[in-house]
Enzyme design. Structure first.
Site, PDB file in Angstrom:
ATOM      1  N   LYS A  22      81.281  52.061  52.216  1.00  0.00           N
ATOM      2  CA  LYS A  22      81.196  51.095  51.092  1.00  0.00           C
ATOM      3  C   LYS A  22      81.787  49.753  51.553  1.00  0.00           C
ATOM      4  O   LYS A  22      81.180  48.701  51.337  1.00  0.00           O
ATOM      5  CB  LYS A  22      82.006  51.618  49.910  1.00  0.00           C
ATOM      6  CG  LYS A  22      82.304  50.584  48.836  1.00  0.00           C
ATOM      7  CD  LYS A  22      83.026  51.165  47.640  1.00  0.00           C
ATOM      8  CE  LYS A  22      84.510  51.185  47.838  1.00  0.00           C
ATOM      9  NZ  LYS A  22      85.212  49.896  47.601  1.00  0.00           N
ATOM     10  N   ASN A  23      82.932  49.790  52.210  1.00  0.00           N
ATOM     11  CA  ASN A  23      83.656  48.548  52.525  1.00  0.00           C
ATOM     12  C   ASN A  23      83.124  47.810  53.745  1.00  0.00           C
ATOM     13  O   ASN A  23      83.548  46.695  54.001  1.00  0.00           O
ATOM     14  CB  ASN A  23      85.160  48.831  52.652  1.00  0.00           C
ATOM     15  CG  ASN A  23      85.760  49.222  51.314  1.00  0.00           C
ATOM     16  OD1 ASN A  23      85.127  49.062  50.267  1.00  0.00           O
ATOM     17  ND2 ASN A  23      86.958  49.770  51.330  1.00  0.00           N
ATOM     18  N   CYS A 116      92.471  44.465  38.334  1.00  0.00           N
ATOM     19  CA  CYS A 116      91.725  45.719  38.211  1.00  0.00           C
ATOM     20  C   CYS A 116      92.744  46.851  38.100  1.00  0.00           C
ATOM     21  O   CYS A 116      93.917  46.622  37.885  1.00  0.00           O
ATOM     22  CB  CYS A 116      90.819  45.903  39.411  1.00  0.00           C
ATOM     23  SG  CYS A 116      91.739  46.282  40.892  1.00  0.00           S
ATOM     24  N   ARG A 121      94.839  41.649  41.939  1.00  0.00           N
ATOM     25  CA  ARG A 121      93.717  41.211  42.774  1.00  0.00           C
ATOM     26  C   ARG A 121      93.559  39.679  42.731  1.00  0.00           C
ATOM     27  O   ARG A 121      92.515  39.153  42.408  1.00  0.00           O
ATOM     28  CB  ARG A 121      92.409  41.881  42.377  1.00  0.00           C
ATOM     29  CG  ARG A 121      92.418  43.392  42.302  1.00  0.00           C
ATOM     30  CD  ARG A 121      92.852  44.119  43.550  1.00  0.00           C
ATOM     31  NE  ARG A 121      91.942  44.089  44.666  1.00  0.00           N
ATOM     32  CZ  ARG A 121      90.964  44.965  44.870  1.00  0.00           C
ATOM     33  NH1 ARG A 121      90.752  45.898  43.986  1.00  0.00           N
ATOM     34  NH2 ARG A 121      90.193  44.889  45.930  1.00  0.00           N
ATOM     35  N   ASP A 304      94.007  52.917  51.070  1.00  0.00           N
ATOM     36  CA  ASP A 304      92.958  53.642  50.352  1.00  0.00           C
ATOM     37  C   ASP A 304      93.100  55.154  50.478  1.00  0.00           C
ATOM     38  O   ASP A 304      92.455  55.899  49.747  1.00  0.00           O
ATOM     39  CB  ASP A 304      91.571  53.217  50.860  1.00  0.00           C
ATOM     40  CG  ASP A 304      91.256  51.795  50.470  1.00  0.00           C
ATOM     41  OD1 ASP A 304      90.278  51.236  50.999  1.00  0.00           O
ATOM     42  OD2 ASP A 304      92.006  51.230  49.651  1.00  0.00           O
ATOM     43  N   ARG A 396      81.807  54.777  41.732  1.00  0.00           N
ATOM     44  CA  ARG A 396      81.732  53.435  42.342  1.00  0.00           C
ATOM     45  C   ARG A 396      81.761  53.538  43.864  1.00  0.00           C
ATOM     46  O   ARG A 396      81.198  52.716  44.560  1.00  0.00           O
ATOM     47  CB  ARG A 396      82.949  52.597  41.921  1.00  0.00           C
ATOM     48  CG  ARG A 396      82.861  51.877  40.618  1.00  0.00           C
ATOM     49  CD  ARG A 396      84.069  50.975  40.476  1.00  0.00           C
ATOM     50  NE  ARG A 396      84.327  50.283  41.733  1.00  0.00           N
ATOM     51  CZ  ARG A 396      85.557  50.041  42.209  1.00  0.00           C
ATOM     52  NH1 ARG A 396      86.612  50.430  41.548  1.00  0.00           N
ATOM     53  NH2 ARG A 396      85.721  49.405  43.348  1.00  0.00           N
TER      54      ARG A 396
END
Ligand code: EPZ
Length: 416
Positions: A22-23, A116, A121, A304, A396
């Site tokens: 994803k990143n 978030c 953020r 993460d 997500r």
């Protein structure tokens, strides 16, 4: 509201393939704006954050096709430079689109992404570094208006090795005049993937993975096809899920170089790993040992992975200490785990986890993406049934999450 229903008690066993990162996908999709040509991407995960990013590109005028596992982006007819406010709030990382829009059009309009689930953020470092690139930045009615007649390369030192700021500056400098040198950059593998993609497009970027990146501006870019790197955080998540259940699985399509900090921490808990060319096998003991963790920028232990490791350590033998140095609000999952009987206490950015013999099933809510995965991790060993709601957070960032878990002998299903 959709939720996962998990029956605890099964050991994970079997074999799965990782999904694309994803990143790495997000900044590379943003980079496709720069060429005005066609970009074909393989191994992009089919997850919500990618869908939102592609929706933004469509609104900006790009033509997007998604078929048999590939994404084709034609940015030739892109004609807008403003990211809609509501989509900025839906996807914090969309601020990296600003760098790409600026890089191509010398103008970009966006708004504050807003806090978030894991922290405020802020984007102050993004704005500060774009100003160091000579970009004029004005704020009007909640919008940030960036413009510059011509972007000239500059020497920029980052206060903090921010992943997003590093990516933004790379994207904004690819078509600039002259050379941009960025020092104290993030060194994550996703930055190396972005550099590899940009150079495949005809850019001249070097140094990714070290602490100085140089971008030599070029005049134009070309059509490109590219295969996204494996998702190291998804891989780490399934390794921890195997570890907590005392299981044994193989994951294919793994870049073992990227997960050294994850596997070395896992081995401290007593699991054994066998790493082949592009796969990893994990064999877990019946009982894990407690360990200490400090999250750091890459190549340190990744923030993460903090939540899923925290969940795994709730049933380890002994007391574990976790220090979260990157995000200010990334312990919310621990309050959910207390409902299962976990013994945790939080003091500022330090969590103390006292291993217990057994967890029991409970009704819980996913507080954020990785916190949701952490709660599912604990539910795998809890006695009886657990439910996890707010799974939109999990969807997500994890592709086919429950399908992969069922393939690994987990009793998980969707419920309402
Ligand atoms: C990227 O976020 C990742 N997201 C995050 O993954 C990851 O946790 C993070 O890097 C750190 O590795 C994507 O790549 C899409 P940062 P990013 O800028 O770029 C502060 C996930 O779960 N900061 O390195 O936002 C920031 O608040 C996500 O997949 C400022 O203060 O991370 C944080 O405390 C979560 N001002 C710290 O720096 C700024 O202008 C690190 O942030 C920018 C950041």
């Amino acid at each position: 509201m959709t939720q996962y229903i998990i029956e605890g008690g099964n050991e994970l066993e079997g074999e799965i393939n990782s999904s694309g990162s994803k990143n790495a996908s997000l900044p590379i999709i943003a980079a496709s704006i720069l060429s005005g040509k066609t970009t074909t991407l393989y191994n992009v995960p089919n997850i919500q954050d990618i869908k939102i990013t592609l929706d933004i590109l469509r609104i900006l005028g790009c033509k997007i096709d998604r078929k048999n596992g590939k994404i084709i982006i034609d940015s030739g007819r892109m004609n807008k430079t403003e990211i809609p406010k509501e989509l900025m709030h839906k996807l914090r990382s969309s601020v990296i689109l600003a760098g790409a829009i600026l890089g191509r059009f010398n103008k970009a309009i966006f708004s504050y992404p807003g806090g978030c689930d894991i922290g405020g953020r802020p984007i102050d470092l993004h704005i500060k570094s774009l100003k160091k690139l000579g970009i004029n930045i004005e704020e009007e009615a909640g919008y940030i208006i960036c413009s510059r007649d011509k972007i000239i390369g500059a020497d920029i030192h980052l206060d903090f090795p921010s992943v997003g700021v590093t990516e933004n500056l790379m994207l904004a400098s690819v078509l600039a005049e002259g050379e941009t040198t960025i020092t104290n950059v993030a060194m994550e593998p996703e930055i190396i993937d972005l550099q590899r993609f940009l150079n495949r497009m005809g850019a001249k970027v070097s140094g990714a993975g070290e602490n100085v990146i140089k971008i030599q501006g070029v005049k134009k870019l070309k059509n490109v096809s590219y295969n996204i790197m494996p998702d190291r955080i998804e891989i780490g998540t399934f390794l921890c899920m195997t570890a907590i259940t005392g299981g044994n699985i193989i994951i294919n399509n793994v870049n073992n170089e990227d997960i050294k900090s994850i596997t070395s921490k896992l081995e401290e808990t007593g699991v054994r790993v066998k790493q082949e060319k592009s796969s990893i096998e994990i064999m877990a003991p019946k009982k894990l040992k407690a360990i200490d963790i400090k999250t750091m920028p890459y190549p340190g232990f990744p923030t993460d992975m903090q939540s899923v490791f925290g969940a795994m350590l709730t049933v380890a033998k002994g007391t574990s200490l976790i220090v979260e140095n990157i995000f200010e609000n990334r312990f919310r999952y621990l309050n959910e785990l207390k409902k299962m009987g976990a013994k945790v206490s939080i003091e500022g950015n330090v969590a103390i986890i006292k291993g217990v013999k057994k967890l029991h099933g409970a009704e819980m809510e996913a507080p954020d993406l990785r916190g949701g995965a952490a709660i599912c991790t604990a539910a795998l060993v809890a006695k009886g049934q657990s439910t996890v709601s707010n799974i939109s957070h999990i969807l997500r960032g994890y592709e086919n999450f429950d399908k992969k878990l069922r393939k690994l002998n987990v009793q998980i299903k969707l419920g309402t």
